[in-house]
Design a protein around this motif. Structure first.
Motif, PDB file in Angstrom:
ATOM      1  N   LEU A   6      38.186  98.167  70.462  1.00 40.55           N
ATOM      2  CA  LEU A   6      39.745  97.706  70.317  1.00 40.55           C
ATOM      3  C   LEU A   6      39.353  96.302  69.870  1.00 40.55           C
ATOM      4  O   LEU A   6      38.570  96.131  71.654  1.00 40.55           O
ATOM      5  CB  LEU A   6      40.662  97.941  70.304  1.00 40.55           C
ATOM      6  N   CYS A   7      39.712  95.113  69.271  1.00 43.07           N
ATOM      7  CA  CYS A   7      39.103  94.399  69.020  1.00 43.07           C
ATOM      8  C   CYS A   7      40.597  93.302  70.035  1.00 43.07           C
ATOM      9  O   CYS A   7      41.756  93.575  70.078  1.00 43.07           O
ATOM     10  CB  CYS A   7      39.458  93.437  68.186  1.00 43.07           C
ATOM     11  N   ARG A   8      39.932  92.991  70.857  1.00 41.53           N
ATOM     12  CA  ARG A   8      41.173  92.403  72.108  1.00 41.53           C
ATOM     13  C   ARG A   8      41.838  91.316  71.490  1.00 41.53           C
ATOM     14  O   ARG A   8      42.896  91.162  72.200  1.00 41.53           O
ATOM     15  CB  ARG A   8      40.182  91.430  73.626  1.00 41.53           C
ATOM     16  N   ALA A   9      41.581  90.497  70.662  1.00 42.19           N
ATOM     17  CA  ALA A   9      42.350  89.460  70.006  1.00 42.19           C
ATOM     18  C   ALA A   9      43.199  90.094  68.988  1.00 42.19           C
ATOM     19  O   ALA A   9      44.413  89.107  68.892  1.00 42.19           O
ATOM     20  CB  ALA A   9      41.589  88.342  69.166  1.00 42.19           C
ATOM     21  N   CYS A  10      43.243  90.957  68.029  1.00 43.78           N
ATOM     22  CA  CYS A  10      44.108  91.039  66.960  1.00 43.78           C
ATOM     23  C   CYS A  10      43.695  92.895  66.970  1.00 43.78           C
ATOM     24  O   CYS A  10      44.851  93.100  66.143  1.00 43.78           O
ATOM     25  CB  CYS A  10      43.193  90.803  65.624  1.00 43.78           C
ATOM     26  N   ASP A  11      44.000  93.902  67.862  1.00 49.15           N
ATOM     27  CA  ASP A  11      44.023  94.952  68.340  1.00 49.15           C
ATOM     28  C   ASP A  11      43.480  96.189  67.130  1.00 49.15           C
ATOM     29  O   ASP A  11      43.587  97.008  66.113  1.00 49.15           O
ATOM     30  CB  ASP A  11      45.403  95.565  68.308  1.00 49.15           C
TER      31      ASP A  11
ATOM     32  N   LEU B  63      30.943  91.783  66.186  1.00 49.67           N
ATOM     33  CA  LEU B  63      31.757  89.994  65.716  1.00 49.67           C
ATOM     34  C   LEU B  63      33.161  91.278  65.005  1.00 49.67           C
ATOM     35  O   LEU B  63      32.676  92.233  63.812  1.00 49.67           O
ATOM     36  CB  LEU B  63      31.452  89.095  64.889  1.00 49.67           C
ATOM     37  N   CYS B  64      34.758  91.369  65.662  1.00 49.24           N
ATOM     38  CA  CYS B  64      35.816  91.640  64.532  1.00 49.24           C
ATOM     39  C   CYS B  64      35.667  90.860  63.222  1.00 49.24           C
ATOM     40  O   CYS B  64      35.607  89.860  62.789  1.00 49.24           O
ATOM     41  CB  CYS B  64      36.779  91.766  65.245  1.00 49.24           C
ATOM     42  N   PRO B  65      35.336  92.495  62.502  1.00 46.04           N
ATOM     43  CA  PRO B  65      35.480  92.127  60.652  1.00 46.04           C
ATOM     44  C   PRO B  65      37.121  91.161  60.331  1.00 46.04           C
ATOM     45  O   PRO B  65      36.405  91.273  58.936  1.00 46.04           O
ATOM     46  CB  PRO B  65      35.731  93.524  60.449  1.00 46.04           C
ATOM     47  N   ARG B  66      38.066  90.861  61.081  1.00 47.09           N
ATOM     48  CA  ARG B  66      38.992  90.393  60.850  1.00 47.09           C
ATOM     49  C   ARG B  66      39.461  89.150  61.302  1.00 47.09           C
ATOM     50  O   ARG B  66      40.032  88.569  60.835  1.00 47.09           O
ATOM     51  CB  ARG B  66      40.436  91.586  60.598  1.00 47.09           C
ATOM     52  N   CYS B  67      38.797  89.204  62.689  1.00 48.88           N
ATOM     53  CA  CYS B  67      39.276  87.748  63.554  1.00 48.88           C
ATOM     54  C   CYS B  67      37.452  87.110  64.336  1.00 48.88           C
ATOM     55  O   CYS B  67      38.030  86.058  64.243  1.00 48.88           O
ATOM     56  CB  CYS B  67      39.992  88.078  64.285  1.00 48.88           C
ATOM     57  N   HIS B  68      37.136  87.730  63.730  1.00 48.40           N
ATOM     58  CA  HIS B  68      35.285  86.918  64.398  1.00 48.40           C
ATOM     59  C   HIS B  68      35.727  86.788  65.704  1.00 48.40           C
ATOM     60  O   HIS B  68      34.653  86.031  66.115  1.00 48.40           O
ATOM     61  CB  HIS B  68      35.347  86.006  63.523  1.00 48.40           C
TER      62      HIS B  68
HETATM   63 ZN   LIG Z   1      39.445  90.763  65.703  1.00 47.99          ZN
END
Ligand SMILES: [Zn+2]
Ligand SMILES: [Zn+2]
Lengths: 213, 216
Positions: free
Chosen positions: B19-24, B39-44
Protein backbone atom coordinates in the motif's frame (compact mmCIF):
# COMPACT_ATOMS: atom_id res chain seq x y z
CA UNK A 1 -6.19 5.68 -14.18
CA UNK A 2 -8.98 3.08 -13.84
CA UNK A 3 -6.92 1.06 -11.41
CA UNK A 4 -7.35 3.07 -8.24
CA UNK A 5 -8.25 0.41 -5.69
CA UNK A 6 -7.39 1.64 -2.21
CA UNK A 7 -6.35 -0.44 0.76
CA UNK A 8 -9.43 0.67 2.66
CA UNK A 9 -11.72 -0.86 0.00
CA UNK A 10 -10.36 -4.34 0.63
CA UNK A 11 -9.92 -3.93 4.39
CA UNK A 12 -6.15 -3.72 4.64
CA UNK A 13 -3.96 -0.87 5.84
CA UNK A 14 -0.32 -0.08 6.32
CA UNK A 15 1.16 0.11 9.79
CA UNK A 16 2.24 3.75 10.34
CA UNK A 17 5.33 2.70 12.32
CA UNK A 18 6.86 -0.38 10.65
CA UNK A 19 5.03 -0.14 7.30
CA UNK A 20 3.86 -3.74 7.39
CA UNK A 21 0.72 -4.32 5.35
CA UNK A 22 -1.96 -5.73 7.64
CA UNK A 23 -5.60 -6.66 7.77
CA UNK A 24 -7.48 -3.89 9.60
CA UNK A 25 -9.50 -6.44 11.61
CA UNK A 26 -6.33 -7.39 13.51
CA UNK A 27 -6.67 -4.20 15.57
CA UNK A 28 -2.96 -3.96 16.34
CA UNK A 29 0.09 -4.54 14.13
CA UNK A 30 1.42 -8.07 14.78
CA UNK A 31 5.01 -6.90 14.25
CA UNK A 32 5.29 -3.72 16.31
CA UNK A 33 2.00 -3.50 18.25
CA UNK A 34 0.84 -0.14 16.86
CA UNK A 35 -2.90 0.39 16.70
CA UNK A 36 -4.18 -0.02 13.13
CA UNK A 37 -6.59 2.51 11.63
CA UNK A 38 -7.67 2.89 8.02
CA UNK A 39 -7.65 6.67 8.32
CA UNK A 40 -6.69 9.10 11.02
CA UNK A 41 -9.53 11.63 10.75
CA UNK A 42 -8.43 13.54 13.87
CA UNK A 43 -5.12 14.34 12.16
CA UNK A 44 -6.80 17.00 10.01
CA UNK A 45 -7.85 19.04 13.04
CA UNK A 46 -4.54 18.53 14.80
CA UNK A 47 -2.70 19.69 11.69
CA UNK A 48 -4.90 22.81 11.43
CA UNK A 49 -4.28 23.67 15.09
CA UNK A 50 -0.50 23.30 14.74
CA UNK A 51 -0.46 25.27 11.50
CA UNK A 52 -2.45 28.18 12.96
CA UNK A 53 -0.12 28.29 15.97
CA UNK A 54 2.85 28.41 13.61
CA UNK A 55 1.26 31.18 11.51
CA UNK A 56 0.64 33.29 14.63
CA UNK A 57 4.23 32.79 15.81
CA UNK A 58 5.52 33.83 12.40
CA UNK A 59 4.51 37.42 13.22
CA UNK A 60 6.81 37.90 16.28
CA UNK A 61 9.49 35.91 14.42
CA UNK A 62 9.53 38.57 11.70
CA UNK A 63 8.72 41.72 13.70
CA UNK A 64 11.15 41.36 16.61
CA UNK A 65 14.95 41.45 16.25
CA UNK A 66 16.55 38.06 15.75
CA UNK A 67 20.10 39.26 16.47
CA UNK A 68 21.40 42.16 18.55
CA UNK A 69 24.85 43.19 17.37
CA UNK A 70 27.08 45.66 19.19
CA UNK A 71 29.87 47.06 17.03
CA UNK A 72 32.23 49.68 18.50
CA UNK A 73 29.66 50.82 21.02
CA UNK A 74 26.79 51.05 18.50
CA UNK A 75 23.93 48.61 18.99
CA UNK A 76 22.05 47.30 15.95
CA UNK A 77 18.80 45.34 16.22
CA UNK A 78 18.44 43.13 13.16
CA UNK A 79 15.18 41.46 12.22
CA UNK A 80 15.20 38.63 9.68
CA UNK A 81 14.45 41.13 6.89
CA UNK A 82 16.99 43.82 7.85
CA UNK A 83 19.62 41.10 8.38
CA UNK A 84 19.22 39.97 4.78
CA UNK A 85 19.11 43.56 3.50
CA UNK A 86 22.38 44.11 5.37
CA UNK A 87 23.96 41.10 3.63
CA UNK A 88 22.90 42.39 0.21
CA UNK A 89 24.32 45.79 1.12
CA UNK A 90 27.66 44.12 1.94
CA UNK A 91 27.70 42.46 -1.52
CA UNK A 92 27.28 38.98 -0.09
CA UNK A 93 24.56 37.98 -2.51
CA UNK A 94 25.02 34.18 -2.43
CA UNK A 95 24.88 34.17 1.39
CA UNK A 96 21.90 36.52 1.30
CA UNK A 97 20.10 34.09 -1.03
CA UNK A 98 20.84 31.13 1.26
CA UNK A 99 19.63 32.99 4.35
CA UNK A 100 16.58 34.30 2.48
CA UNK A 101 15.66 30.78 1.39
CA UNK A 102 16.11 29.28 4.84
CA UNK A 103 14.55 32.05 6.93
CA UNK A 104 11.85 33.56 4.74
CA UNK A 105 11.05 31.49 1.65
CA UNK A 106 10.93 28.09 3.37
CA UNK A 107 8.81 29.02 6.43
CA UNK A 108 6.33 31.05 4.37
CA UNK A 109 6.12 28.42 1.63
CA UNK A 110 5.58 25.79 4.30
CA UNK A 111 2.76 27.65 6.04
CA UNK A 112 1.00 28.82 2.86
CA UNK A 113 1.46 25.43 1.17
CA UNK A 114 0.10 23.49 4.13
CA UNK A 115 -2.81 25.94 4.47
CA UNK A 116 -3.77 25.35 0.81
CA UNK A 117 -3.39 21.63 1.33
CA UNK A 118 -5.55 21.52 4.46
CA UNK A 119 -8.16 23.86 2.93
CA UNK A 120 -8.40 21.55 -0.07
CA UNK A 121 -9.16 18.61 2.22
CA UNK A 122 -11.44 20.43 4.67
CA UNK A 123 -13.52 22.34 2.14
CA UNK A 124 -13.19 19.92 -0.79
CA UNK A 125 -11.70 22.46 -3.14
CA UNK A 126 -10.94 20.98 -6.58
CA UNK A 127 -7.20 21.48 -6.88
CA UNK A 128 -5.51 18.62 -8.78
CA UNK A 129 -4.26 16.13 -6.18
CA UNK A 130 -1.05 15.55 -8.08
CA UNK A 131 -0.10 19.23 -7.71
CA UNK A 132 -0.94 19.16 -3.99
CA UNK A 133 1.02 15.99 -3.40
CA UNK A 134 4.10 17.30 -5.23
CA UNK A 135 3.88 20.43 -3.10
CA UNK A 136 3.61 18.31 0.01
CA UNK A 137 6.71 16.29 -0.89
CA UNK A 138 8.66 19.51 -1.47
CA UNK A 139 7.48 20.94 1.88
CA UNK A 140 8.44 17.72 3.64
CA UNK A 141 11.92 17.84 2.13
CA UNK A 142 12.86 21.52 2.48
CA UNK A 143 11.11 22.16 5.82
CA UNK A 144 14.07 21.28 8.00
CA UNK A 145 16.38 23.75 6.24
CA UNK A 146 14.87 26.62 8.24
CA UNK A 147 17.08 25.44 11.09
CA UNK A 148 20.02 26.98 9.24
CA UNK A 149 19.46 30.45 10.65
CA UNK A 150 19.36 29.18 14.23
CA UNK A 151 22.64 27.32 13.73
CA UNK A 152 24.25 30.44 12.27
CA UNK A 153 23.03 32.50 15.24
CA UNK A 154 24.42 29.98 17.74
CA UNK A 155 27.85 29.94 16.06
CA UNK A 156 27.92 33.73 15.79
CA UNK A 157 26.88 34.26 19.41
CA UNK A 158 29.52 31.82 20.63
CA UNK A 159 32.30 33.47 18.61
CA UNK A 160 31.51 37.16 18.81
CA UNK A 161 31.68 38.16 22.47
CA UNK A 162 34.22 40.95 22.79
CA UNK A 163 32.17 43.34 24.90
CA UNK A 164 31.76 46.93 23.62
CA UNK A 165 34.14 46.30 20.73
CA UNK A 166 32.03 43.65 19.04
CA UNK A 167 29.30 41.51 20.48
CA UNK A 168 26.40 39.45 19.15
CA UNK A 169 23.35 38.25 21.06
CA UNK A 170 20.21 36.47 19.94
CA UNK A 171 16.96 38.45 19.99
CA UNK A 172 13.45 37.41 21.05
CA UNK A 173 12.51 36.52 17.46
CA UNK A 174 14.92 33.56 17.66
CA UNK A 175 12.66 31.70 20.10
CA UNK A 176 9.55 32.47 18.03
CA UNK A 177 11.36 31.28 14.90
CA UNK A 178 12.43 28.02 16.57
CA UNK A 179 8.80 27.39 17.55
CA UNK A 180 7.59 28.18 14.00
CA UNK A 181 9.91 25.45 12.71
CA UNK A 182 8.73 23.00 15.37
CA UNK A 183 5.02 23.58 14.77
CA UNK A 184 5.17 23.57 10.96
CA UNK A 185 7.19 20.34 10.96
CA UNK A 186 4.68 18.75 13.35
CA UNK A 187 1.72 19.99 11.29
CA UNK A 188 3.12 18.29 8.17
CA UNK A 189 4.13 15.14 10.03
CA UNK A 190 0.87 14.58 11.89
CA UNK A 191 -1.37 14.83 8.80
CA UNK A 192 -2.75 11.64 7.28
CA UNK A 193 -2.31 12.40 3.57
CA UNK A 194 -4.59 9.54 2.58
CA UNK A 195 -7.52 11.81 3.52
CA UNK A 196 -6.77 13.98 0.50
CA UNK A 197 -7.13 11.07 -1.90
CA UNK A 198 -10.47 10.00 -0.40
CA UNK A 199 -12.14 13.36 -0.25
CA UNK A 200 -11.19 14.87 -3.57
CA UNK A 201 -11.86 11.82 -5.72
CA UNK A 202 -14.98 13.11 -7.54
CA UNK A 203 -14.01 16.78 -7.79
CA UNK A 204 -10.54 16.14 -9.08
CA UNK A 205 -11.73 13.84 -11.82
CA UNK A 206 -14.23 16.52 -12.83
CA UNK A 207 -11.50 19.14 -13.02
CA UNK A 208 -9.33 16.82 -15.08
CA UNK A 209 -12.03 16.21 -17.67
CA UNK A 210 -12.57 19.95 -17.81
CA UNK A 211 -8.88 20.42 -18.58
CA UNK A 212 -9.07 17.90 -21.38
CA UNK A 213 -11.81 19.76 -23.16
CA UNK B 1 -3.14 -14.67 22.69
CA UNK B 2 -3.94 -17.99 21.00
CA UNK B 3 -7.12 -16.70 19.42
CA UNK B 4 -5.10 -13.76 18.12
CA UNK B 5 -2.72 -16.07 16.32
CA UNK B 6 -5.48 -17.96 14.55
CA UNK B 7 -7.08 -14.74 13.32
CA UNK B 8 -3.66 -13.67 12.11
CA UNK B 9 -3.55 -16.76 9.91
CA UNK B 10 -7.05 -16.19 8.57
CA UNK B 11 -6.33 -12.59 7.70
CA UNK B 12 -2.97 -13.06 6.00
CA UNK B 13 -2.40 -10.26 3.48
CA UNK B 14 -0.99 -11.45 0.13
CA UNK B 15 2.79 -11.00 -0.04
CA UNK B 16 2.84 -9.39 -3.47
CA UNK B 17 0.82 -6.26 -2.76
CA UNK B 18 1.93 -3.09 -1.03
CA UNK B 19 0.00 0.00 0.00
CA UNK B 20 1.14 3.56 -0.66
CA UNK B 21 1.60 5.22 2.70
CA UNK B 22 0.59 8.64 1.35
CA UNK B 23 -2.54 7.78 -0.69
CA UNK B 24 -3.47 4.18 0.26
CA UNK B 25 -3.34 2.91 -3.34
CA UNK B 26 -2.98 -0.85 -3.73
CA UNK B 27 0.15 -1.53 -5.80
CA UNK B 28 1.41 -4.96 -6.84
CA UNK B 29 5.00 -5.51 -5.79
CA UNK B 30 7.54 -6.28 -8.48
CA UNK B 31 11.15 -7.39 -8.54
CA UNK B 32 13.37 -4.35 -8.91
CA UNK B 33 16.90 -4.08 -10.29
CA UNK B 34 19.60 -2.98 -7.82
CA UNK B 35 19.45 0.68 -6.82
CA UNK B 36 16.02 1.36 -8.32
CA UNK B 37 13.21 2.78 -6.22
CA UNK B 38 9.55 2.02 -6.84
CA UNK B 39 7.28 5.08 -6.84
CA UNK B 40 3.54 5.19 -6.31
CA UNK B 41 1.93 5.50 -9.79
CA UNK B 42 -0.72 7.86 -8.41
CA UNK B 43 1.10 10.28 -6.09
CA UNK B 44 4.82 9.52 -6.69
CA UNK B 45 5.67 8.76 -3.08
CA UNK B 46 8.61 6.35 -2.70
CA UNK B 47 7.17 2.88 -2.01
CA UNK B 48 10.09 0.47 -1.64
CA UNK B 49 13.53 -0.23 -3.06
CA UNK B 50 15.89 -3.14 -3.18
CA UNK B 51 17.59 -3.16 0.21
CA UNK B 52 21.32 -2.84 -0.14
CA UNK B 53 21.70 -3.33 3.54
CA UNK B 54 24.91 -5.16 4.41
CA UNK B 55 25.09 -5.64 8.17
CA UNK B 56 28.89 -5.83 8.32
CA UNK B 57 29.34 -2.84 6.04
CA UNK B 58 27.05 -0.81 8.27
CA UNK B 59 28.90 -1.97 11.36
CA UNK B 60 32.17 -0.63 9.95
CA UNK B 61 30.68 2.76 9.02
CA UNK B 62 28.94 2.91 12.39
CA UNK B 63 32.20 2.45 14.28
CA UNK B 64 33.89 5.08 12.13
CA UNK B 65 31.04 7.51 12.83
CA UNK B 66 31.20 6.82 16.55
CA UNK B 67 34.96 7.39 16.51
CA UNK B 68 34.48 10.76 14.76
CA UNK B 69 31.55 11.84 16.90
CA UNK B 70 33.53 12.99 19.94
CA UNK B 71 36.24 15.07 18.23
CA UNK B 72 33.58 16.57 15.94
CA UNK B 73 31.60 17.79 18.93
CA UNK B 74 34.36 18.63 21.39
CA UNK B 75 37.12 20.15 19.22
CA UNK B 76 36.86 23.79 18.11
CA UNK B 77 35.16 24.12 14.74
CA UNK B 78 35.89 27.75 14.06
CA UNK B 79 38.40 30.41 15.11
CA UNK B 80 37.84 34.13 15.03
CA UNK B 81 40.77 36.58 15.14
CA UNK B 82 39.80 40.16 15.92
CA UNK B 83 42.35 42.85 16.81
CA UNK B 84 44.64 40.37 18.48
CA UNK B 85 41.98 38.54 20.47
CA UNK B 86 41.13 34.97 19.47
CA UNK B 87 37.79 33.25 20.00
CA UNK B 88 37.06 29.61 19.27
CA UNK B 89 33.87 27.62 19.51
CA UNK B 90 32.70 24.02 19.38
CA UNK B 91 29.38 22.67 18.14
CA UNK B 92 28.31 22.22 21.73
CA UNK B 93 29.65 25.68 22.65
CA UNK B 94 27.23 27.29 20.20
CA UNK B 95 24.27 25.78 22.02
CA UNK B 96 25.53 26.70 25.50
CA UNK B 97 26.31 30.29 24.42
CA UNK B 98 22.69 30.74 23.32
CA UNK B 99 21.51 29.18 26.58
CA UNK B 100 23.63 31.59 28.62
CA UNK B 101 22.01 34.51 26.80
CA UNK B 102 18.63 33.28 28.03
CA UNK B 103 17.24 31.44 25.00
CA UNK B 104 16.63 27.87 26.16
CA UNK B 105 14.25 26.98 23.29
CA UNK B 106 16.84 27.92 20.66
CA UNK B 107 19.59 26.17 22.65
CA UNK B 108 17.57 22.95 22.85
CA UNK B 109 16.77 23.08 19.12
CA UNK B 110 20.46 23.47 18.23
CA UNK B 111 21.57 20.87 20.76
CA UNK B 112 19.04 18.24 19.63
CA UNK B 113 19.52 18.72 15.89
CA UNK B 114 23.33 18.96 15.85
CA UNK B 115 24.55 16.94 18.86
CA UNK B 116 21.99 14.70 20.59
CA UNK B 117 20.00 13.27 17.66
CA UNK B 118 23.06 12.36 15.52
CA UNK B 119 24.68 10.71 18.53
CA UNK B 120 21.60 8.70 19.42
CA UNK B 121 21.14 7.79 15.75
CA UNK B 122 24.64 6.29 15.53
CA UNK B 123 24.26 4.49 18.88
CA UNK B 124 20.85 3.18 17.92
CA UNK B 125 21.99 1.76 14.58
CA UNK B 126 25.05 0.23 16.24
CA UNK B 127 22.87 -1.47 18.87
CA UNK B 128 20.45 -2.67 16.18
CA UNK B 129 23.32 -4.27 14.26
CA UNK B 130 24.74 -5.93 17.38
CA UNK B 131 21.29 -7.19 18.40
CA UNK B 132 20.66 -8.65 14.94
CA UNK B 133 24.09 -10.31 14.92
CA UNK B 134 24.17 -11.71 18.44
CA UNK B 135 20.83 -11.52 20.23
CA UNK B 136 18.11 -11.99 17.62
CA UNK B 137 17.00 -15.30 19.17
CA UNK B 138 16.57 -14.01 22.70
CA UNK B 139 13.32 -12.46 23.85
CA UNK B 140 14.88 -9.31 25.34
CA UNK B 141 16.96 -8.82 22.19
CA UNK B 142 13.87 -8.84 19.98
CA UNK B 143 12.03 -6.52 22.34
CA UNK B 144 14.89 -4.02 22.44
CA UNK B 145 15.33 -4.17 18.66
CA UNK B 146 11.62 -3.45 18.23
CA UNK B 147 11.88 -0.45 20.53
CA UNK B 148 14.89 0.96 18.66
CA UNK B 149 13.28 0.47 15.24
CA UNK B 150 10.12 2.29 16.35
CA UNK B 151 12.19 5.40 17.20
CA UNK B 152 14.39 5.23 14.10
CA UNK B 153 12.50 7.55 11.75
CA UNK B 154 12.16 10.21 14.45
CA UNK B 155 15.92 10.19 15.07
CA UNK B 156 16.65 10.43 11.35
CA UNK B 157 14.38 13.45 11.03
CA UNK B 158 15.82 15.20 14.05
CA UNK B 159 19.43 14.82 13.06
CA UNK B 160 20.49 17.74 10.87
CA UNK B 161 24.24 17.45 10.31
CA UNK B 162 24.02 18.55 6.67
CA UNK B 163 22.30 21.81 7.63
CA UNK B 164 24.84 22.50 10.35
CA UNK B 165 27.64 22.04 7.84
CA UNK B 166 26.16 24.68 5.53
CA UNK B 167 25.69 26.99 8.51
CA UNK B 168 29.47 26.86 9.17
CA UNK B 169 30.03 28.31 5.73
CA UNK B 170 27.30 30.93 6.05
CA UNK B 171 28.57 32.19 9.41
CA UNK B 172 32.17 32.16 8.21
CA UNK B 173 31.25 34.37 5.25
CA UNK B 174 29.12 36.68 7.36
CA UNK B 175 31.83 37.16 9.99
CA UNK B 176 34.69 37.44 7.50
CA UNK B 177 33.53 40.98 6.87
CA UNK B 178 34.46 42.00 10.43
CA UNK B 179 37.24 39.61 11.44
CA UNK B 180 39.56 36.86 10.26
CA UNK B 181 37.94 33.44 10.33
CA UNK B 182 39.81 30.13 10.36
CA UNK B 183 38.39 26.65 10.24
CA UNK B 184 39.88 24.27 12.78
CA UNK B 185 40.38 20.54 13.07
CA UNK B 186 36.84 20.20 14.47
CA UNK B 187 35.40 21.30 11.12
CA UNK B 188 37.26 18.48 9.41
CA UNK B 189 36.01 15.93 11.96
CA UNK B 190 32.48 17.28 11.66
CA UNK B 191 32.56 17.01 7.86
CA UNK B 192 33.82 13.44 8.11
CA UNK B 193 31.11 12.67 10.68
CA UNK B 194 28.50 14.06 8.29
CA UNK B 195 29.85 11.94 5.42
CA UNK B 196 29.91 8.74 7.49
CA UNK B 197 26.33 9.27 8.68
CA UNK B 198 25.33 10.02 5.08
CA UNK B 199 26.81 6.71 3.89
CA UNK B 200 25.36 4.90 6.89
CA UNK B 201 21.83 6.09 6.12
CA UNK B 202 22.28 5.29 2.45
CA UNK B 203 23.10 1.72 3.40
CA UNK B 204 20.41 1.50 6.08
CA UNK B 205 16.95 0.25 5.16
CA UNK B 206 14.29 0.40 7.87
CA UNK B 207 12.00 -2.10 6.13
CA UNK B 208 14.84 -4.57 5.87
CA UNK B 209 15.69 -4.12 9.56
CA UNK B 210 12.07 -4.83 10.50
CA UNK B 211 12.14 -7.99 8.43
CA UNK B 212 14.72 -9.49 10.83
CA UNK B 213 11.94 -9.61 13.41
CA UNK B 214 9.70 -11.62 11.07
CA UNK B 215 12.13 -14.49 10.55
CA UNK B 216 11.75 -17.07 13.27
ZN1 LIG C 1 0.47 6.99 -3.51
ZN1 LIG D 1 3.75 -2.23 12.73
Amino acid sequence: MKNSLQGRDIGICQCPVCQMTNDVSLGACPRCGTQLKCRNYASLQQSWALLITAAVLLIPANVFPITIVTSQGKIAYDTIFTGIAHLIHLDMLPIAIIVFTASIAVPWAKIIGLAIYLTAISFRIPIPKRVLMTGYHIIEWIGRWSMLDLFVISITVALVNMGQLMDAKPGPAATAFALVILFTQLAAKVLDTRLLWDRLEAQDDASRTAENR
Amino acid sequence: MDSHNTTAKDTQVPEDIVLCRACDLVVSKQQLPQGVRALCPRCHTALYDTPYCSINGMLAICLAALFLYFPANLLPVMELHFFGSVRTTTVMGGATAVLEQGYPVVAIAVMVAAVIAPGLLILSILSQILLIKYAIDSKWGRRLLKLLLTQQSLLTQLSMLEIYLISFLVSAFQLSDHADIYFSIGTFCFTMLFLSVLFLLREYDLQHMWSFLDEK
